[in-house]
Structures are given as structure tokens and as C-alpha cells.
Write an enzyme that holds these catalytic residues in place. Structure first.
Site, PDB file in Angstrom:
ATOM      1  N   ASP A   1      -2.200 -12.551  -8.270  1.00 47.54           N
ATOM      2  CA  ASP A   1      -1.806 -11.161  -8.504  1.00 47.54           C
ATOM      3  C   ASP A   1      -0.488 -11.195  -9.279  1.00 47.54           C
ATOM      4  OD1 ASP A   1      -0.810  -8.562  -8.406  1.00 47.54           O
ATOM      5  OD2 ASP A   1      -1.640  -8.155  -6.419  1.00 47.54           O
TER       6      ASP A   1
ATOM      7  N   PHE B   1       1.123  -8.547  -0.601  1.00 46.45           N
ATOM      8  CA  PHE B   1       1.083  -7.089  -0.712  1.00 46.45           C
ATOM      9  C   PHE B   1      -0.140  -6.583   0.068  1.00 46.45           C
ATOM     10  CE2 PHE B   1       0.161  -2.986  -2.552  1.00 46.45           C
ATOM     11  CZ  PHE B   1       1.424  -2.408  -2.536  1.00 46.45           C
TER      12      PHE B   1
ATOM     13  N   TYR C   1       1.729  -0.282 -14.399  1.00 48.75           N
ATOM     14  CA  TYR C   1       2.753   0.767 -14.232  1.00 48.75           C
ATOM     15  C   TYR C   1       4.146   0.246 -13.909  1.00 48.75           C
ATOM     16  CZ  TYR C   1       0.586   0.128  -9.605  1.00 48.75           C
ATOM     17  OH  TYR C   1       0.024  -0.408  -8.485  1.00 48.75           O
ATOM     18  N   LYS C   2       4.282  -1.060 -13.668  1.00 48.00           N
ATOM     19  CA  LYS C   2       5.613  -1.576 -13.328  1.00 48.00           C
ATOM     20  C   LYS C   2       6.343  -1.992 -14.617  1.00 48.00           C
ATOM     21  CE  LYS C   2       3.928  -3.349  -8.879  1.00 48.00           C
ATOM     22  NZ  LYS C   2       4.456  -2.464  -7.844  1.00 48.00           N
TER      23      LYS C   2
ATOM     24  N   ARG D   1      15.570  -2.677  -1.879  1.00 45.45           N
ATOM     25  CA  ARG D   1      15.025  -3.443  -3.020  1.00 45.45           C
ATOM     26  C   ARG D   1      15.563  -2.838  -4.315  1.00 45.45           C
ATOM     27  NH1 ARG D   1       8.594  -4.047  -4.384  1.00 45.45           N
ATOM     28  NH2 ARG D   1       8.916  -1.934  -5.141  1.00 45.45           N
TER      29      ARG D   1
HETATM   30  C1  LIG Z   1       1.488  -7.243  -5.722  1.00 46.03           C
HETATM   31  C2  LIG Z   1       0.862  -5.899  -5.780  1.00 46.03           C
HETATM   32  N1  LIG Z   1      -0.491  -5.796  -5.808  1.00 46.03           N
HETATM   33  C3  LIG Z   1      -1.107  -4.595  -5.863  1.00 46.03           C
HETATM   34  C4  LIG Z   1      -0.381  -3.414  -5.889  1.00 46.03           C
HETATM   35  C5  LIG Z   1      -1.036  -2.068  -5.925  1.00 46.03           C
HETATM   36  O1  LIG Z   1      -2.352  -2.088  -6.291  1.00 46.03           O
HETATM   37  P1  LIG Z   1      -3.050  -0.762  -6.866  1.00 46.03           P
HETATM   38  O2  LIG Z   1      -2.681  -0.667  -8.321  1.00 46.03           O
HETATM   39  O3  LIG Z   1      -4.484  -0.949  -6.632  1.00 46.03           O
HETATM   40  O4  LIG Z   1      -2.498   0.413  -6.110  1.00 46.03           O
HETATM   41  C6  LIG Z   1       1.017  -3.483  -5.870  1.00 46.03           C
HETATM   42  C7  LIG Z   1       1.802  -2.224  -5.897  1.00 46.03           C
HETATM   43  O5  LIG Z   1       2.968  -2.147  -5.831  1.00 46.03           O
HETATM   44  C8  LIG Z   1       1.640  -4.741  -5.803  1.00 46.03           C
HETATM   45  O6  LIG Z   1       2.972  -4.831  -5.761  1.00 46.03           O
END
Ligand SMILES: Cc1ncc(COP(=O)(O)O)c(C=O)c1O
Length: 412
Positions: free
Chosen positions: A199, A128, A224-225, A371
């Protein structure tokens, strides 16, 4: 008639779904099938009620006393403790604060401090983007001796020289949904003397994660997911207990201090995971996340995973049969796949917009991927069936082939 029977078979699955009641815990907009993949979970009723309570009663009436009276000050550690069982961590190893990006910065910088003399951070260049950008930013800050090295998770050993500080990968890939073998990769990384950072943004709340069993060093993830904590929900940070005494992070704000309300003139880190906190928590967002995490925990991650695997498999089978123009770009083995599926098509963007016009919300990921996400807490089998029916209409009638569906919005 055959189609009707098949739809009825999906309705029968709903009737025997052990998670079916959880759908009632969410606000489901009329006429919308939500296959967002998964960038923002739906709104739990409990969060709407909690928002009113925290704003009107706690902020509105108890004001500043709420930090003590309503436990606002404990939110980062308290919610961390609730997320911990979902990711195979102990309650005192997880804290909720900041965003994934900021937490990754803190974790990478901590890793650098724990491995003096080593100067390379390894990640995959299709990780990401924020994961790559934050590592780039940290290397830039540390100076010209520090470098970012790219390696795919499958070939990580090729990058593991003695100069590597840490390896940072996503557990579930945000595009393909490929699941990495966390335990095997962590073992290889640590055998080279480096630290393993994960992550979990696309894993937490969607599939079981066992950080301590894999012996992971650090992890970050979002709220948030699949945790349904709401837009911009705060993120979490895991640090294995064995690092707590020695880890130092550079965003050494007052709420990570050993005694914030002593207002001392010099920084002294709190003991344990609390030293990863920087500043004042966003109380309203935190309160929503706390309510939402409770729903996932109650539903049970094993049951969620079982339904998710079945649903992504059904989705793949239905799309293969009904929409042959869409090419599967996720792993075909459900055990190697997270809770979303991507399909490649040169007109992926327009297809996602045309599908949205038919009430099915998916998302587009550049350069050409449709997706579709499965959130087993609230998605029904009949919705899945109907969504593919609408996708078929979009494809068969080339509904996507209109200028209005090619206009790119700021957020895809
Ligand atoms: C794997 C991953 N890391 C990080 C993020 C986003 O990070 P942040 O919460 O700092 O915007 C996302 C967002 O979709 C993501 O899919």
C-alpha cells in the site's frame, strides 16, 4: 532578536529553495499553515481550471461524445501511465480506478487465485484499518478455511509458512511514518512462495518508490494525499507484468472486459492491466487527478524527497527544543521516515484542535498522536518555523486545556 535571526535563516532557505515556485501553483488560504499529515493535499490552481473545463465544456457542451472526443474512456490507463514513473513501474502496469480499499480487495483476490491451495493472508495488525478490514472481509467471503495472520514487517519470516498466499503491508506507516524495506521484505515473501502487496498511500508523491526494482507483485495507493488529486480522488493499482496473463479479479465489470462495447453475454477479461478495471470511471475526479499528477512529476520526486527529509528533520529538532512535552514517535533517522512526523501526548486531540485555532492544521491519530505532515511542494520553511512557534504557545500556555478542544468531530 535571536529568534528573529533564526526565522530569517528559515526565510533564506525559502529564497534558495529550488521548489519555491511550486507554491504558486496552489491555492493557499490566507492565514493557514497546512501541516495535515497528509490526508488531503491542497488545491492546485490547475485543478480548479480543469474542473471548470471538464464540467462546463466537456460535459456541458460535448456531452456523451466526450468519451471519445476528450478521451474520457482512456483516463484510467492514461493516468496510470503518468503515475507509473513515480512508483518505479512501467506505464502499462498501473491503472487508476476505484478506491484503495476496493483495489486492495481486487489485488488480494487475484493473489488467492494465483496461489491455489494456499489459504492465509498476512498483514500487520497496526496497518491502516481498511487494509486489515478488507483482508478480513475477503477471508470471510472465501470461507472458514481462509485466515488472516498478523506479523510485523520486521518479523515477517515468522509468519511465512507454506500456506501463505500473500503478505500485505504499507510501505510508509500511516501513524509512525516508518518506511519498510520493500525490496528485502518482498524477497523474503517470495522465497516462501507468496506474493508481496504494497500500500503506497503515504509514499506516492512523497518519496521515490521502486516497485519493479523491488520485484513487488501488486500495489495500491491513493490519489488524494501527496498527489493532490482532491477529496475522494480515485486510487491506483499496480500489477507486475509477469502476472497480467494469469491474474483474475472478482469484480469483473464490463469496463474490464476485452470488448466492453460488444456487450457480450459472458465475461472475458481484457488483456493486461485493464482487466483490473470494474466500472465507469468518475470522470471529473479523474480529470483533476490527472492535472495534479503532472505537477508532482514536473517538480521531480528526488527534489521533493530531499526537501521533505530536511523539513521533517527541522520539525523534529524545533519541537524537541521548543515543546519538550511532545514525545517523538516517528523514526529519528530521516532515511527511515516518510513525509510526516508524529508526536505522542496524552492530550494529543486537544492540542491539534488548539493548534488549529491558531491557524495551523495538523491531524490527530488515535489514541494520542499529533500528526504533522510535510508537503514539500507548497510548504515554506518560514511556515514551518511559525508553526512550531504557535505550537509552543499552545503548549506553554496550556491553550489546549479547554473543554471546546476536547469535543471529538466525526473526522479527525
Ligand atoms: C495506508 C492507507 N490505505 C488506505 C487508505 C484509505 O483507503 P480508501 O481510499 O479506500 O479510503 C488510507 C487513508 O488514509 C491510508 O492511509
Amino acid at each position: 532578536m535571536k529568534q528573529q535571526l533564526a526565522r530569517e535563516a528559515f526565510a533564506a532557505k525559502d529564497a534558495s529553495d529550488p521548489l519555491r515556485e511550486y507554491r504558486n501553483a496552489f491555492v493557499i488560504p490566507e492565514g493557514t499553515i497546512y501541516l495535515d499529515g497528509n490526508s488531503l493535499g491542497m488545491l492546485p490552481h490547475a485543478c480548479a481550471a480543469r474542473a471548470r473545463q471538464v464540467v462546463e465544456e466537456e460535459w456541458g457542451r460535448t456531452l456523451i461524445s466526450s468519451w471519445n472526443e476528450h478521451g474520457w474512456i482512456d483516463l484510467p490507463l492514461r493516468i496510470g501511465g503518468k503515475i507509473a514513473p513515480l512508483i518505479g513501474a512501467d506505464a502499462d502496469e498501473v491503472v487508476v480506478c476505484d478506491s484503495v480499499s476496493v483495489n486492495l480487495f481486487k489485488v488480494l483476490a487475484s493473489a488467492v487465485a494465483l496461489r491455489p491451495g494456499r489459504r492465509v493472508i498476512v498483514t500487520n495488525d497496526d496497518n491502516f484499518p481498511t487494509d486489515v478490514y478488507i483482508a478480513e472481509g475477503l477471508c470471510g467471503l472465501l470461507g472458514p478455511d481462509y485466515e488472516l495472520r498478523f506479523a510485523s514487517p520486521a518479523n515477517v519470516e515468522r509468519a511465512l509458512e507454506r500456506d501463505v498466499v500473500a503478505v500485505s503491508f504499507s510501505h510508509v506507516d500511516y501513524k509512525t511514518a516508518r518506511i519498510e524495506d520493500m525490496a528485502a521484505i518482498t524477497t523474503k515473501v517470495q522465497a516462501a512462495g507468496a506474493l508481496a502487496i504494497w500500500d503506497l498511500s503515504h509514499s506516492v508523491g512523497a518519496l521515490p518508490v521502486d516497485l519493479n526494482n523491488a520485484c513487488a507483485d501488486f500495489a495500491v495507493g491513493c490519489g488524494y494525499k501527496y498527489l493532490n488529486g482532491g477529496p475522494g480522488a480515485p486510487a491506483f493499482l499496480f500489477a507486475a507484468r509477469r502476472h497480467h496473463a494469469d491474474m483474475r479479479q472478482p469484480l469483473s465489470g464490463w469496463l474490464g472486459h476485452a470488448a466492453p462495447f460488444a456487450f457480450g453475454r459472458r465475461y472475458a477479461p481484457a488483456t493486461g492491466i485493464a482487466r483490473m478495471i470494474t466500472g465507469t470511471p468518475p470522470v471529473v475526479s479523474m480529470a483533476l487527478l490527472e492535472s495534479a499528477v503532472g505537477i508532482v512529476a514536473e517538480a521531480g520526486i528526488e527534489r521533493l524527497r530531499a526537501k521533505s527529509k530536511e523539513m521533517t528533520t527541522l520539525l523534529i529538532e524545533l519541537v524537541a527544543r521548543e515543546c519538550p512535552g511532545l514525545e517523538l514517535a516517528s523514526p529519528s533517522d530521516a532515511n527511515r521516515r516518510g513525509s510526516h512526523v508524529i508526536f505522542a501526548h496524552p492530550e494529543g486531540y486537544a492540542i491539534v484542535q488548539a493548534l488549529k485555532a491558531r491557524g495551523v492544521i495538523g491531524d490527530f491519530r488515535a489514541p494520542h498522536f499529533v500528526r504533522l505532515g510535510i508537503a514539500p511542494l507548497y510548504l515554506s520553511y518560514v511556515e514551518l518555523w511559525d508553526a512550531v512557534g504557535r505550537l509552543k504557545q499552545v503548549m506553554d500556555a496550556r491553550e489546549w486545556d479547554q473543554e471546546r478542544f476536547r469535543v471529538r468531530a466525526a473526522v479527525t
